[in-house]
Design a protein around this motif. Structure first.
Motif, PDB file in Angstrom:
ATOM      1  N   LEU A   1     -15.471  -8.355   1.617  1.00 44.56           N
ATOM      2  CA  LEU A   1     -14.297  -8.380   0.747  1.00 44.56           C
ATOM      3  C   LEU A   1     -14.485  -9.331  -0.433  1.00 44.56           C
ATOM      4  CD1 LEU A   1     -11.375  -8.438   3.354  1.00 44.56           C
ATOM      5  CD2 LEU A   1     -12.221  -6.476   2.071  1.00 44.56           C
TER       6      LEU A   1
ATOM      7  N   THR B   1      -7.289   8.639  -0.599  1.00 44.73           N
ATOM      8  CA  THR B   1      -8.629   8.283  -0.159  1.00 44.73           C
ATOM      9  C   THR B   1      -9.202   9.363   0.762  1.00 44.73           C
ATOM     10  OG1 THR B   1      -7.905   7.016   1.788  1.00 44.73           O
ATOM     11  CG2 THR B   1      -8.059   5.836  -0.301  1.00 44.73           C
TER      12      THR B   1
ATOM     13  N   MET C   1      -9.220   0.224  -6.097  1.00 44.10           N
ATOM     14  CA  MET C   1      -8.351   0.559  -4.971  1.00 44.10           C
ATOM     15  C   MET C   1      -7.005  -0.136  -5.100  1.00 44.10           C
ATOM     16  SD  MET C   1     -10.174   2.716  -3.379  1.00 44.10           S
ATOM     17  CE  MET C   1      -9.081   2.966  -1.990  1.00 44.10           C
TER      18      MET C   1
ATOM     19  N   VAL D   1      -3.137   5.917  -0.197  1.00 50.18           N
ATOM     20  CA  VAL D   1      -4.058   5.935   0.932  1.00 50.18           C
ATOM     21  C   VAL D   1      -4.433   7.364   1.284  1.00 50.18           C
ATOM     22  CG1 VAL D   1      -4.372   5.298   3.338  1.00 50.18           C
ATOM     23  CG2 VAL D   1      -3.197   3.735   1.797  1.00 50.18           C
TER      24      VAL D   1
ATOM     25  N   GLY E   1     -10.301  -7.690   6.960  1.00 51.65           N
ATOM     26  CA  GLY E   1     -11.711  -7.697   7.306  1.00 51.65           C
ATOM     27  C   GLY E   1     -11.946  -8.751   8.366  1.00 51.65           C
TER      28      GLY E   1
ATOM     29  N   LEU F   1     -12.942  -2.706  -5.317  1.00 47.57           N
ATOM     30  CA  LEU F   1     -11.715  -3.294  -4.784  1.00 47.57           C
ATOM     31  C   LEU F   1     -10.614  -3.339  -5.837  1.00 47.57           C
ATOM     32  CD1 LEU F   1     -13.127  -6.216  -2.606  1.00 47.57           C
ATOM     33  CD2 LEU F   1     -12.450  -3.919  -1.903  1.00 47.57           C
TER      34      LEU F   1
ATOM     35  N   TRP G   1      -7.537  -3.299  -0.271  1.00 47.05           N
ATOM     36  CA  TRP G   1      -8.164  -3.647   0.998  1.00 47.05           C
ATOM     37  C   TRP G   1      -7.593  -4.994   1.448  1.00 47.05           C
ATOM     38  CZ3 TRP G   1     -14.054  -2.231   1.439  1.00 47.05           C
ATOM     39  CH2 TRP G   1     -14.196  -0.860   1.199  1.00 47.05           C
TER      40      TRP G   1
ATOM     41  N   VAL H   1     -14.668  -3.683   7.896  1.00 50.58           N
ATOM     42  CA  VAL H   1     -15.473  -4.426   6.927  1.00 50.58           C
ATOM     43  C   VAL H   1     -15.451  -5.904   7.283  1.00 50.58           C
ATOM     44  CG1 VAL H   1     -15.006  -2.741   5.111  1.00 50.58           C
ATOM     45  CG2 VAL H   1     -13.557  -4.772   5.295  1.00 50.58           C
TER      46      VAL H   1
ATOM     47  N   GLN I   1      -9.157  -1.459   6.871  1.00 50.81           N
ATOM     48  CA  GLN I   1      -9.129  -2.318   5.683  1.00 50.81           C
ATOM     49  C   GLN I   1      -7.840  -2.180   4.882  1.00 50.81           C
ATOM     50  OE1 GLN I   1     -11.318   0.176   6.192  1.00 50.81           O
ATOM     51  NE2 GLN I   1     -11.956   1.174   4.289  1.00 50.81           N
ATOM     52  N   TYR I   2      -7.099  -1.098   5.098  1.00 45.39           N
ATOM     53  CA  TYR I   2      -5.850  -0.879   4.360  1.00 45.39           C
ATOM     54  C   TYR I   2      -4.629  -1.465   5.060  1.00 45.39           C
ATOM     55  CZ  TYR I   2      -8.753   2.496   1.899  1.00 45.39           C
ATOM     56  OH  TYR I   2      -9.745   3.084   1.179  1.00 45.39           O
TER      57      TYR I   2
ATOM     58  N   GLY J   1     -12.322   4.388   8.615  1.00 52.41           N
ATOM     59  CA  GLY J   1     -11.944   4.102   7.233  1.00 52.41           C
ATOM     60  C   GLY J   1     -10.490   3.728   7.043  1.00 52.41           C
TER      61      GLY J   1
ATOM     62  N   THR K   1       0.840  -1.187   0.000  1.00 44.84           N
ATOM     63  CA  THR K   1       0.000   0.000   0.000  1.00 44.84           C
ATOM     64  C   THR K   1       0.879   1.241   0.000  1.00 44.84           C
ATOM     65  OG1 THR K   1      -1.742  -1.143   1.192  1.00 44.84           O
ATOM     66  CG2 THR K   1      -1.752   1.248   1.311  1.00 44.84           C
TER      67      THR K   1
END
Length: 273
Positions: free
Chosen positions: A199, A11, A211, A8, A221, A208, A218, A194, A165-166, A162, A3
């Motif tokens: 997912l 976002t 992203m 990020v 979860g 997804l 992501w 999430v 998930q990352y 938020g 990531t």
């Protein structure tokens, strides 16, 4: 795929653009007069692309969670005068919410994000004492936080919005352990997560993929979100519940015991004394 911090951070612009769009609706769930400025042209471009790729429904979770956390944080602030927003991005709650007298809001995010945000809001006045802290969450952010006036012996309200998930699973558990270590009894921890079923949901495939292509896949979860804060008393809410209550969701609430249903969760946990 790793990531990218810049992806990020992007976002955050997307979230600001969604909040700006919500704020001009006649039936808006909240009003964020700073969101349009914080989103900028880049944020609105990201939003337009996301809607074109995945549809308007993918923005509703952000709308609903913004209102949900507004309400939860103000309730927590009745007993917690320290608020910490983790990975604050372009969040403007320090400026737009009516905080009780004596409240301090600490904001943690990448140094470049905080510098950009401070420049955009240079002419605006927060509704509380605001302490921006530029730090990578992979580094020793608790020490950075405590060096700016944060008191680990005083109850604190935390918001993780938020973000989870990352992160990979190890990073998620490390984050919660660090928060627990500097949280006094009476602290409140608010976070959204999430479900694993979400997912894997076909309806999420387009979002997804987008992203992941942008370097912000992501990764995490869980359908047992309360287990992230062992020893805390947690209340778990299906995102669809307030979404339906406010008339802003696309499907009815599904009973909790029904398996393989795509879900997202809001969790409010308190640390016992």
């Amino acid at each position: 795929m790793e990531t990218r911090p810049d992806a990020v951070a992007g976002t955050g612009l997307l979230v600001a653009a969604i909040r700006a769009r919500e704020s001009v609706r006649d039936d808006r769930l909240f009003c964020d007069p700073f969101a349009d400025k914080l989103a900028g042209e880049a944020g609105h471009r990201i939003l337009d692309a996301a809607v074109a790729n995945s549809g308007e429904r993918t923005t509703l979770q952000i709308v609903v969670r913004t209102r949900f956390w507004d309400d939860a944080l103000l309730e927590a602030a009745s007993s917690c005068r320290q608020i910490v927003v983790v990975a604050a991005g372009m969040d403007a709650r320090a400026y737009r919410l009516r905080w009780p007298a004596g409240t301090t809001v600490f904001e943690l995010d990448q140094p470049s994000v905080m510098t950009a945000k401070d420049a955009l809001l240079a002419d605006d006045v927060p509704q509380c004492a605001r302490v921006p802290i530029g730090v990578d969450l992979a580094d020793d952010w608790p020490t950075a936080l405590c060096s700016t006036g944060f008191d680990a012996t005083t109850p604190t309200a935390w918001l993780i919005e938020g973000l989870l998930q990352y992160l990979d699973e190890h990073a998620v558990h490390r984050l919660f352990a660090r928060i627990d270590a500097v949280s006094a009894p009476g602290s409140v921890l608010c976070y959204d997560v999430v479900g694993k079923s979400l997912l894997n949901a076909p309806s999420m495939a387009g979002l997804l993929k987008s992203m992941a292509d942008n370097g912000a896949p992501w990764l995490f979860g869980t359908d047992d979100p309360a287990q992230l804060v062992p020893g805390w008393s947690a209340t778990v809410t299906d995102v669809a519940e307030p979404g339906n209550r406010w008339g802003r969701w696309y499907a009815p609430v599904t009973p909790a015991g029904e398996p393989d249903v795509p879900r997202g969760y809001f969790v409010v946990a308190s640390k016992p004394g």
